[in-house]
Design a protein around this motif. Structure first.
Motif, PDB file in Angstrom:
ATOM      1  N   ALA A   1      -0.277  -4.839  -8.762  1.00 20.80           N
ATOM      2  CA  ALA A   1      -1.415  -5.888  -8.435  1.00 20.80           C
ATOM      3  C   ALA A   1      -1.213  -6.932  -9.477  1.00 20.80           C
ATOM      4  O   ALA A   1      -1.135  -8.038  -9.208  1.00 20.80           O
ATOM      5  CB  ALA A   1      -2.630  -5.159  -8.323  1.00 20.80           C
TER       6      ALA A   1
ATOM      7  N   ASP B   1       3.662   1.030  -2.033  1.00 22.23           N
ATOM      8  CA  ASP B   1       2.375  -0.011  -2.164  1.00 22.23           C
ATOM      9  C   ASP B   1       2.852  -1.303  -1.923  1.00 22.23           C
ATOM     10  O   ASP B   1       2.331  -2.153  -1.065  1.00 22.23           O
ATOM     11  CB  ASP B   1       2.004   0.214  -3.484  1.00 22.23           C
ATOM     12  CG  ASP B   1       0.311  -0.144  -3.562  1.00 22.23           C
ATOM     13  OD1 ASP B   1      -0.233   0.523  -2.831  1.00 22.23           O
ATOM     14  OD2 ASP B   1      -0.035  -0.807  -4.546  1.00 22.23           O
TER      15      ASP B   1
ATOM     16  N   ARG C   1       1.756  -4.042   1.003  1.00 23.05           N
ATOM     17  CA  ARG C   1       1.331  -5.401   0.622  1.00 23.05           C
ATOM     18  C   ARG C   1       1.948  -6.493   1.402  1.00 23.05           C
ATOM     19  O   ARG C   1       1.666  -7.719   1.814  1.00 23.05           O
ATOM     20  CB  ARG C   1       1.323  -5.560  -0.816  1.00 23.05           C
ATOM     21  CG  ARG C   1       0.546  -6.728  -1.460  1.00 23.05           C
ATOM     22  CD  ARG C   1       0.586  -7.051  -2.840  1.00 23.05           C
ATOM     23  NE  ARG C   1       0.153  -5.965  -3.533  1.00 23.05           N
ATOM     24  CZ  ARG C   1      -1.126  -5.345  -3.697  1.00 23.05           C
ATOM     25  NH1 ARG C   1      -1.981  -6.218  -3.008  1.00 23.05           N
ATOM     26  NH2 ARG C   1      -1.296  -4.303  -4.253  1.00 23.05           N
TER      27      ARG C   1
ATOM     28  N   ASP D   1      -0.433 -12.076   2.191  1.00 22.88           N
ATOM     29  CA  ASP D   1      -1.589 -12.377   1.230  1.00 22.88           C
ATOM     30  C   ASP D   1      -2.681 -12.704   1.948  1.00 22.88           C
ATOM     31  O   ASP D   1      -2.633 -13.284   3.298  1.00 22.88           O
ATOM     32  CB  ASP D   1      -0.933 -13.581   0.418  1.00 22.88           C
ATOM     33  CG  ASP D   1       0.319 -13.181  -0.301  1.00 22.88           C
ATOM     34  OD1 ASP D   1       0.592 -12.008  -0.574  1.00 22.88           O
ATOM     35  OD2 ASP D   1       0.950 -14.302  -0.655  1.00 22.88           O
TER      36      ASP D   1
END
Length: 357
Positions: free
Chosen positions: A11, A203, A207, A212
């Protein structure tokens, strides 16, 4: 909602790399409106852009053991933290560079609880740590003192965020409370690196496929990492830039994956490499239309034939793989792109070949 230590690193890398895209989009937006201020904007963002470097956060990382140390300004914090964690029973795994990022990390594991502890050095964030436990169902929980809550996390991840500099013993007690009697998959010095790299990839693919959100982009814009503000035009420009860059990243990922899975010889690959076209889950409609333009080009007339409106409409549909299969039915030569093979796995894609010269 569960989160393990590498999810948080992913992240933060995402947030930091997004600054680069924000910079480009911001400058583009400003140029359109205030051309005379271009020099000031370059000066304002130039140092940060140079520090971050171009590109997206990587889909995969590799932990490379290192004997080097981060900046001396962080040494006392790192050694103090390490001593505190070792006093809790954690045993050192080693120091690593998280390639291809600039993240330095020290990892430890606990032989009794199966937890992992990691301290990171990441510019411009500085030093922060994670304590993590991974459950048998692959969910996880992380206790961290990282203050940058920039992006969303996968549904299998939970994060408990403490104040910066919270004593590791407090964080470890909180982690054990969160775990309770749930069975865990223990981290150890042997499996740590492999699990870290595999879970990071899982992960990041989640994403990337999800994409986004405007809320995430605005959080990064409004964070101390960048002085950009969340103008709607800038948010959309940033998201579009990242979608295009992510699509190119997926294509490269699939190309490498296909080479690993297929039985192609080096000679055969060289023979078709320049003709290969890869369409995948994130291929943007603009790319599908560019491919359509190739098929509608009239070599004899040296001009493009009109593209039917139905092709333009289909290219905008949600499934790029199916959309490309359908729009080929309207090409002057339906077999202009020869279907060569398909790739299944973490990313799905079709491989086509352009006509041979």
């Amino acid at each position: 909602m569960f989160l393990d230590f590498l999810k948080l690193v992913a992240a933060v890398v995402f947030g930091l790399m997004l600054v680069v895209i924000l910079t480009v989009a911001y400058l583009r937006w400003r140029i359109k409106r205030w051309v005379g201020e271009l020099g000031d904007e370059i000066k304002k963002f130039g140092d940060q852009f140079a520090m971050m470097g171009g590109g997206m956060e990587p889909l995969e990382v590799e932990l490379e053991r290192t004997q080097s140390s981060p900046s001396p300004q962080y040494q006392s914090v790192i050694e103090g933290w390490t001593s505190d964690v070792e006093s809790l029973g954690f045993e050192r795994v080693g120091d690593f560079h998280m390639q291809p990022t600039a993240v330095w990390m020290r990892a430890l594991t606990h032989p009794e609880s199966g937890a992992a502890a990691v301290v990171y050095v990441m510019e411009p964030v500085g030093v922060f740590y994670d304590l993590v436990a991974k459950f048998e169902n692959d969910d996880s929980v992380t206790v961290t003192d990282n203050q940058y809550a920039l992006v969303d996390f996968p549904p299998w991840s939970q994060v408990v965020r403490l104040d910066a500099g919270t004593d590791p013993s407090v964080a470890y007690s909180r982690l054990l409370d969160e775990v309770g009697s749930q069975p865990v998959q223990p981290y150890d010095p042997i499996n740590f690196r492999e699990r870290f790299e595999a879970a990071y990839r899982k992960d990041m693919l989640w994403r990337a496929k999800r994409g986004d959100t405007p809320q995430e982009v605005r959080r990064v814009m409004n964070s101390p990492l960048t002085e950009a503000q969340g103008n709607n035009d800038l948010v959309q420009a940033t998201m579009e830039s990242r979608r295009e860059m992510r699509a190119a990243q997926f294509e490269d990922f699939l190309r490498k994956q296909y080479l690993k899975q297929s039985q192609l010889s080096a000679l055969e690959y060289e023979r078709i490499e320049e003709r290969m076209v890869i369409v995948h889950e994130l291929t943007p409609s603009s790319t599908l239309l560019e491919l359509a333009e190739e098929a509608f080009w009239d070599d004899e007339a040296d001009e493009e034939q009109p593209i039917p409106d139905v092709v333009l409409k289909i290219a905008e549909e949600d499934d790029p793989l199916e959309a490309f299969r359908r729009i080929q039915e309207y090409f002057p030569s339906p077999n202009y792109f020869e279907h060569y093979d398909s790739v299944a796995g973490e990313i799905t894609g079709d491989i086509y070949l352009r006509p041979a010269d």
